[in-house]
Design a protein around this motif. Structure first.
Motif, PDB file in Angstrom:
ATOM      1  N   ARG A 115      65.027 -22.341  36.156  1.00  0.00           N
ATOM      2  CA  ARG A 115      65.180 -21.919  34.769  1.00  0.00           C
ATOM      3  C   ARG A 115      63.790 -21.849  34.153  1.00  0.00           C
ATOM      4  NH1 ARG A 115      70.442 -22.967  33.110  1.00  0.00           N
ATOM      5  NH2 ARG A 115      69.959 -21.487  31.429  1.00  0.00           N
ATOM      6  N   LEU A 116      63.566 -20.869  33.301  1.00  0.00           N
ATOM      7  CA  LEU A 116      62.229 -20.617  32.770  1.00  0.00           C
ATOM      8  C   LEU A 116      62.214 -20.649  31.246  1.00  0.00           C
ATOM      9  CD1 LEU A 116      61.156 -17.606  35.036  1.00  0.00           C
ATOM     10  CD2 LEU A 116      60.885 -20.064  35.479  1.00  0.00           C
ATOM     11  N   GLY A 117      61.105 -21.155  30.699  1.00  0.00           N
ATOM     12  CA  GLY A 117      60.956 -21.187  29.256  1.00  0.00           C
ATOM     13  C   GLY A 117      59.509 -21.022  28.842  1.00  0.00           C
ATOM     14  N   VAL A 118      59.321 -20.768  27.555  1.00  0.00           N
ATOM     15  CA  VAL A 118      57.994 -20.673  26.943  1.00  0.00           C
ATOM     16  C   VAL A 118      57.969 -21.560  25.716  1.00  0.00           C
ATOM     17  CG1 VAL A 118      56.327 -19.179  25.779  1.00  0.00           C
ATOM     18  CG2 VAL A 118      57.627 -18.308  27.739  1.00  0.00           C
ATOM     19  N   LEU A 154      56.133 -12.217  39.335  1.00  0.00           N
ATOM     20  CA  LEU A 154      56.036 -13.680  39.406  1.00  0.00           C
ATOM     21  C   LEU A 154      57.290 -14.333  38.849  1.00  0.00           C
ATOM     22  CD1 LEU A 154      54.486 -16.365  39.788  1.00  0.00           C
ATOM     23  CD2 LEU A 154      53.595 -16.025  37.469  1.00  0.00           C
ATOM     24  N   LEU A 155      57.706 -13.916  37.670  1.00  0.00           N
ATOM     25  CA  LEU A 155      58.869 -14.535  37.033  1.00  0.00           C
ATOM     26  C   LEU A 155      60.142 -14.240  37.801  1.00  0.00           C
ATOM     27  CD1 LEU A 155      57.898 -13.737  33.342  1.00  0.00           C
ATOM     28  CD2 LEU A 155      57.656 -15.930  34.538  1.00  0.00           C
ATOM     29  N   ASP A 156      60.267 -13.032  38.330  1.00  0.00           N
ATOM     30  CA  ASP A 156      61.446 -12.708  39.143  1.00  0.00           C
ATOM     31  C   ASP A 156      61.496 -13.586  40.392  1.00  0.00           C
ATOM     32  OD1 ASP A 156      62.329 -10.792  37.377  1.00  0.00           O
ATOM     33  OD2 ASP A 156      61.471  -9.104  38.484  1.00  0.00           O
ATOM     34  N   GLY A 157      60.324 -13.838  40.978  1.00  0.00           N
ATOM     35  CA  GLY A 157      60.282 -14.697  42.158  1.00  0.00           C
ATOM     36  C   GLY A 157      60.689 -16.125  41.841  1.00  0.00           C
ATOM     37  N   HIS A 202      49.308 -18.622  41.345  1.00  0.00           N
ATOM     38  CA  HIS A 202      49.276 -19.599  42.444  1.00  0.00           C
ATOM     39  C   HIS A 202      50.422 -20.606  42.359  1.00  0.00           C
ATOM     40  CE1 HIS A 202      45.186 -17.989  42.504  1.00  0.00           C
ATOM     41  NE2 HIS A 202      45.066 -18.455  43.714  1.00  0.00           N
ATOM     42  N   LEU A 203      51.261 -20.488  41.345  1.00  0.00           N
ATOM     43  CA  LEU A 203      52.332 -21.469  41.163  1.00  0.00           C
ATOM     44  C   LEU A 203      53.348 -21.461  42.311  1.00  0.00           C
ATOM     45  CD1 LEU A 203      53.391 -23.633  39.220  1.00  0.00           C
ATOM     46  CD2 LEU A 203      54.678 -21.834  38.049  1.00  0.00           C
ATOM     47  N   PRO A 204      53.784 -20.300  42.812  1.00  0.00           N
ATOM     48  CA  PRO A 204      54.748 -20.338  43.928  1.00  0.00           C
ATOM     49  C   PRO A 204      54.227 -21.100  45.146  1.00  0.00           C
ATOM     50  CG  PRO A 204      54.732 -18.158  42.947  1.00  0.00           C
ATOM     51  CD  PRO A 204      53.585 -18.919  42.329  1.00  0.00           C
TER      52      PRO A 204
END
Length: 230
Positions: free
Chosen positions: A117-120, A107-110, A221-223
């Protein structure tokens, strides 16, 4: 405005809340009570944990609270100081079993493949967040990881969310905040972000919907939701 970044809550979002944190609570209360079932019962009631069923109740302050807040609650019914309790909570949290809400690596790679850009941002401590993401093998996918102790505050304050937008150099309106609690979504709204609720925490659709642009079964389901924005 097209999203350029996604900020995830951790517990109940990246990791299924019940499968992960019910085990944590049972271990923590057992450690603290040391066989004193009356003490365990008082502590469980304070944090709204059903000992008989081994589950957090929906109104538990532990669901969106910080470790410090949980320690302060437990200190009111247990013979430990707040600082000592917070240390024990962090120790147990770092080792709790993790149940991914969806296969995180693909999922994160997609999402990164889309240029996002991704964060937590979690109300847990930053050290526990780092430990959990490391154990799941996905830490390298994130550009930003923050906890309630990272210096920007805790949700529902928008401060840590805005810190993420600043860190990855995108406008707040280009960020999607994804979370399982109203704390997450209220913070996202206050920051001017798109807000997506997920049902892998303790809150139902009816609770999340008033604060969200969309409510999804889980982050898998986010993509598809992002595709619908095009």
């Amino acid at each position: 405005m097209t999203p350029r970044a996604v900020l995830f809550d951790k517990d109940g979002t990246l990791f299924d809340f019940g499968a992960t944190w019910n085990v944590f609570a049972q271990r923590l209360l057992g450690r603290l009570a040391e066989g004193d079932m009356a003490l365990a019962a008082r502590a469980a009631e304070a944090v709204r944990f059903d000992l008989a069923r081994g589950v957090f109740l929906p109104d538990s302050p532990a669901i969106a609270g910080t470790n410090r807040q949980i320690a302060e609650i437990l200190a009111g019914v247990m013979p430990y100081g707040v600082d000592a309790l917070e240390v024990m909570i962090v120790e147990e949290a770092a080792e709790t079993p993790l149940a991914e809400a969806a296969p995180l690596g693909p999922l994160l790679d997609g999402l990164r493949g889309r240029g996002l850009r991704l964060g937590v941002m979690t109300n847990d401590t930053e050290s526990v967040a780092e430990a959990h993401l490391g154990r799941a093998g996905v830490r390298s996918r994130f550009d930003f990881v923050a906890g309630a102790d990272s210096g920007w505050g805790a949700k529902p304050s928008p401060g840590p969310l805005l810190a993420f937008a600043d860190a990855v150099d995108v406008l707040p309106g280009q960020v999607v905040m994804v979370g399982d609690s109203t704390h997450d979504l209220i913070a996202g709204r206050a920051a001017g972000m798109l807000c997506v609720g997920v049902l892998t925490g303790m809150a139902g659709r009816e609770v999340l919907h008033p604060h969200a642009d969309a409510v999804l079964p889980d982050i898998g389901h986010l993509p598809g939701w992002l595709d619908g924005l095009r």
